[in-house]
Design an enzyme around this catalytic site. Structure first.
Site, PDB file in Angstrom:
ATOM      1  N   ASP A  86      -1.332   3.460  10.347  1.00 46.91           N
ATOM      2  CA  ASP A  86      -0.366   4.184   9.519  1.00 46.91           C
ATOM      3  C   ASP A  86      -1.167   5.013   8.516  1.00 46.91           C
ATOM      4  OD1 ASP A  86       2.246   2.967  10.464  1.00 46.91           O
ATOM      5  OD2 ASP A  86       1.105   1.176   9.966  1.00 46.91           O
TER       6      ASP A  86
ATOM      7  N   GLY B 184      -3.869  -0.792   7.424  1.00 47.51           N
ATOM      8  CA  GLY B 184      -4.401  -0.286   8.685  1.00 47.51           C
ATOM      9  C   GLY B 184      -4.420   1.243   8.739  1.00 47.51           C
TER      10      GLY B 184
ATOM     11  N   SER C 248       1.504  -2.142  17.618  1.00 47.99           N
ATOM     12  CA  SER C 248       2.597  -1.920  16.674  1.00 47.99           C
ATOM     13  C   SER C 248       3.702  -2.910  17.003  1.00 47.99           C
ATOM     14  CB  SER C 248       3.141  -0.495  16.831  1.00 47.99           C
ATOM     15  OG  SER C 248       4.427  -0.393  16.239  1.00 47.99           O
TER      16      SER C 248
ATOM     17  N   MET D 126       5.203  -6.538   7.370  1.00 49.13           N
ATOM     18  CA  MET D 126       6.635  -6.773   7.583  1.00 49.13           C
ATOM     19  C   MET D 126       6.830  -7.846   8.640  1.00 49.13           C
ATOM     20  SD  MET D 126       8.645  -3.249   6.893  1.00 49.13           S
ATOM     21  CE  MET D 126       8.451  -2.494   8.471  1.00 49.13           C
TER      22      MET D 126
ATOM     23  N   LEU E 104       3.882 -10.362  13.510  1.00 47.89           N
ATOM     24  CA  LEU E 104       2.437 -10.128  13.437  1.00 47.89           C
ATOM     25  C   LEU E 104       1.804  -9.993  14.811  1.00 47.89           C
ATOM     26  CD1 LEU E 104       1.522 -12.660  10.587  1.00 47.89           C
ATOM     27  CD2 LEU E 104       2.173 -10.252  10.388  1.00 47.89           C
ATOM     28  N   HIS E 105       0.836  -9.079  14.901  1.00 45.17           N
ATOM     29  CA  HIS E 105       0.038  -8.904  16.120  1.00 45.17           C
ATOM     30  C   HIS E 105      -1.432  -8.843  15.704  1.00 45.17           C
ATOM     31  CE1 HIS E 105      -0.195  -4.796  14.763  1.00 45.17           C
ATOM     32  NE2 HIS E 105       1.116  -4.629  14.887  1.00 45.17           N
TER      33      HIS E 105
ATOM     34  N   HIS F 209      -2.462  -6.883  12.594  1.00 45.51           N
ATOM     35  CA  HIS F 209      -2.260  -7.549  11.300  1.00 45.51           C
ATOM     36  C   HIS F 209      -3.342  -8.605  11.071  1.00 45.51           C
ATOM     37  CE1 HIS F 209       2.081  -6.461  12.284  1.00 45.51           C
ATOM     38  NE2 HIS F 209       1.889  -5.881  11.120  1.00 45.51           N
TER      39      HIS F 209
HETATM   40  O1  PAF Z   1       2.958  -1.087   7.116  1.00 48.27           O
HETATM   41  C1  PAF Z   1       3.858  -1.921   6.874  1.00 48.27           C
HETATM   42  O2  PAF Z   1       4.017  -2.942   7.540  1.00 48.27           O
HETATM   43  C2  PAF Z   1       4.822  -1.665   5.725  1.00 48.27           C
HETATM   44  O3  PAF Z   1       5.095  -0.297   5.589  1.00 48.27           O
HETATM   45  C3  PAF Z   1       4.330  -2.260   4.386  1.00 48.27           C
HETATM   46  C4  PAF Z   1       3.058  -1.606   3.917  1.00 48.27           C
HETATM   47  C5  PAF Z   1       4.132  -3.760   4.532  1.00 48.27           C
HETATM   48  C6  PAF Z   1       5.390  -2.025   3.293  1.00 48.27           C
HETATM   49  O4  PAF Z   1       6.606  -2.587   3.643  1.00 48.27           O
END
Ligand code: PAF
Length: 287
Positions: free
Chosen positions: A151, A148, A186, A31, A34-35, A38
């Site tokens: 989550d 990751g 996060s 989404m 970015l860190h 990601h």
């Molecule tokens: O983990 C995330 O950033 C979001 O839930 C994802 C998997 C990109 C779906 O929008």
């Protein structure tokens, strides 16, 4: 140099070209904001495929009324800059209308691991995640996609949806990346005040202690109650702190034989943090 693509049809044209040449494709759904967590997903993708698609899409379907959709950090220019060293082939950054055009009226509802935990507080969340992840995977049809462990419940939900819908993508789980003091990276950490940020690492510390105690043979209920008290006394408002079967997220029936995961979601002020760790097996805890 990576190309920023906004439309599914354009993404599919590139994918078709790559497929004709027999190249493998990895996708990294994000989404944005970015860190390093990601970027570790992008690096893992880079190790395993010829072509990389990073998606950046703040998915409205996974936010409920009153959640932080409006203030969720959006930083596309900065994100593109951070991605530059990893040189993804495509950054797919569609508009909300491209993903959910007028009349869109379909939702993917996943059973099994999506029940409880996050769903108790955010009942719409996994349907929103599953719907967008399905759309993204069908748009790019990657051989693999990286997610990751931070989550953890989402990871299991995505694995299940891919299996149940026969989507030909292998889901690669990547370890949680942490700050030096243990706080899991996060995008929402940006919401923490200085005092909250100073208190936040206790979440991981407590989780690690809990996992160690249970791995060493402590009773799950007693150790969890103690950890809950520790966090509450430090000002955390806990949604859940629990130890579950690591494969199904169901309550534990036989701690001696099941793989276990300790998971937590708690608020510090208005910021909701989640984290999880593996419970070491007895033999690991002895080392
Ligand atoms: O983990 C995330 O950033 C979001 O839930 C994802 C998997 C990109 C779906 O929008």
């Amino acid at each position: 140099m990576s190309q920023t693509v906004r439309q599914i049809a354009e993404l599919r044209n590139s994918v078709r070209r790559w497929r004709r040449k027999g190249e493998s494709i990895a996708m990294v759904p994000t989404m944005g904001a970015l860190h390093a967590g990601h970027l570790a997903l992008v690096e893992a993708a880079r190790q395993s495929a010829d072509r990389i698609i990073v998606t950046i899409f703040v998915n409205p379907a996974q936010f409920a009324e009153g959640e932080d959709l409006g203030r969720y950090p959006r930083a596309e220019a900065g994100d593109l800059e951070k991605l530059r060293p990893f040189d993804p082939d495509i950054v797919f950054a569609p508009s909300a209308e491209e993903i959910y055009p007028q009349g869109f009226d379909t939702a993917i509802s996943v059973g099994g691991p999506s029940s409880g935990l996050e769903s108790d507080t955010r009942p719409q969340f996994f349907t929103g995640v599953a719907t967008v992840v399905t759309k993204l995977l069908l748009a790019g049809l990657p051989d693999l996609a990286t997610f990751g462990e931070k989550d953890y419940q989402q990871l299991l939900v995505v694995k299940k949806l891919v299996r149940d819908l026969n989507i030909p993508t292998t889901i690669i789980a990547c370890p949680t990346i942490r700050e030096p003091d243990g706080l899991a990276l996060s995008s929402r950490n940006a919401y923490l005040s200085a005092d909250e940020r100073a208190a936040a690492p206790l979440l991981f510390e407590t989780l690690g202690k809990l996992a160690g105690q249970i791995g060493g043979g402590a009773a799950i209920d007693d150790a969890t109650a103690q950890a809950t008290g520790d966090l509450e006394r430090a000002g955390f408002d806990i949604d859940y702190l629990t130890v579950r079967n690591a494969r199904t997220l169901e309550p534990v029936s036989d701690p001696a034989t099941e793989p276990l995961r300790a998971l937590v979601a708690a608020r510090l002020g208005s910021t909701r943090l989640i984290d999880n760790v593996a419970v070491p097996r007895n033999s690991d805890a002895d080392k």
